[in-house]
Write a protein that holds these residues in place. Structure first.
Motif, short mmCIF file in Angstrom:
data_model
loop_
_atom_site.label_atom_id
_atom_site.label_comp_id
_atom_site.label_asym_id
_atom_site.label_seq_id
_atom_site.Cartn_x
_atom_site.Cartn_y
_atom_site.Cartn_z
N CYS A 116 0.84 -1.21 0.00
CA CYS A 116 0.00 0.00 0.00
C CYS A 116 0.87 1.25 0.00
O CYS A 116 0.59 2.21 -0.73
N GLU A 117 1.89 1.25 0.83
CA GLU A 117 2.78 2.42 0.90
C GLU A 117 3.51 2.64 -0.42
O GLU A 117 3.62 3.78 -0.90
N TYR A 120 1.02 4.04 -2.90
CA TYR A 120 0.58 5.39 -2.54
C TYR A 120 1.66 6.42 -2.88
O TYR A 120 1.38 7.44 -3.53
N HIS A 124 1.63 9.85 -4.97
CA HIS A 124 1.39 11.02 -4.11
C HIS A 124 2.67 11.42 -3.37
O HIS A 124 3.50 10.58 -3.04
N LEU A 205 -3.46 7.62 2.95
CA LEU A 205 -2.81 6.32 3.08
C LEU A 205 -3.38 5.59 4.28
O LEU A 205 -3.62 4.37 4.21
N THR A 208 -6.64 4.13 3.28
CA THR A 208 -6.45 2.98 2.38
C THR A 208 -6.09 1.73 3.16
O THR A 208 -6.65 0.64 2.93
#
Length: 304
Positions: A116-117, A120, A124, A205, A208
């Protein structure tokens, strides 16, 4: 003497520093066997070949090593630690140690959060870094920040670690100038992290991860007092642990509050379980506690 166990934040992690421990130590091999089965790949091979210091595989390896060292310590201890804490990345090992997540789910969570990080920050805040600096008293820090304000520069705190020691997230384009100003004011720049961490700007984040990761995991109340690294709160509920795991994305670490909380619990000794070049060396830590450290290198040296 009352002991707390600390699972450290993650620094650059390389196979050369931990590979021998992972391959030879019985505690690490036991943890690795489970990790390989749960994740469907050989962790040591991916870690060795992964290259990046903070890759998904490096993160899993760091988690495995921290918990393996805690297993080793537990077999040699007369009593269990009275509390545990995991600043920054160390949260993951802490929640597994405290029984709030199963080891298997902690592995899955670590991988899912890493992905996810990565996704992201690919889209972004591509121009943002988190910079660490020390030896900058409050009045001089205010001076440096006032100059950022005057130029309309964005910044947010990502960590309050010690007197004069902070983590600040800011634009990469301003970093060199900011580092120069820190030096001029008598401070000392340490390292910069990319992707950045622990800043309010990363709230999306957090959402998410809440939606895509934590919603599928069963979080339980900790079996030992678990201290939140954002504000020193002593957690005793599943909801508190869940909130701590999400807070890591958009709230700064406050090690000062953690130290105050641990001393309030009567803790006089800290055992760092994992490679750490930061928290155990802070003046605030050394003043308050008798500090001990277990690392992959020290365990290999002890041949156990």
């Amino acid at each position: 003497m009352t002991t707390a166990i600390v699972f450290p934040g993650m620094g650059p992690s390389r196979f050369a520093d931990a590979g021998r421990f992972m391959l030879l130590n019985p505690y690490a091999r036991k943890r690795l066997a489970v990790a390989d089965e749960v994740l469907g790949y050989r962790v040591t091979e991916r870690f060795r070949d992964g290259g990046a210091d903070y890759s998904e595989y490096a993160q899993v390896a760091f988690l495995v090593n921290c918990l393996a060292l805690a297993d080793r310590a537990a077999d040699r201890a007369d009593e269990e630690p009275a509390a545990c804490v995991g600043p920054s990345f160390g949260q993951k090992a802490a929640v597994a140690y405290a029984g709030s997540l199963s080891y298997e789910d902690t592995l899955r969570m670590t991988v899912a959060m890493a992905r996810c990080e990565e996704e992201y920050f690919r889209e972004h805040h591509k121009d943002v870094v988190t910079h660490s600096f020390t030896r900058l008293p409050e009045d001089r820090l205010k001076e440096a920040l006032a100059e950022l304000d005057a130029d309309g520069e964005w910044y947010e705190f990502s960590g309050y670690l010690d007197d004069g020691f902070h983590l600040l997230s800011l634009r990469a384009g301003r970093l060199d100038r900011f580092k120069k100003r820190i030096s001029e004011l008598g401070g000392y720049s340490m390292y910069s992290m990319r992707p950045p961490v622990h800043a309010p700007a990363f709230a999306e984040l957090r959402r998410t991860v809440e939606r895509e990761v934590l919603s599928g995991l069963t979080v339980r109340a900790p079996r030992v007092p678990l201290v939140a690294d954002q504000d020193g709160t002593v957690l005793d509920s599943a909801e508190g642990v869940r909130t701590m795991l999400l807070d890591t994305f958009d709230r700064p670490v406050d090690w000062r509050a953690v130290v105050d909380s641990l001393t309030g619990l009567g803790v006089t000794r800290l055992l760092f379980s994992g490679a750490d070049n930061l928290f155990r060396r802070l003046d605030r830590t050394k003043r308050a506690f008798d500090v001990h450290s277990l690392t992959p290198k020290s365990a290999v040296a002890a041949r156990s």
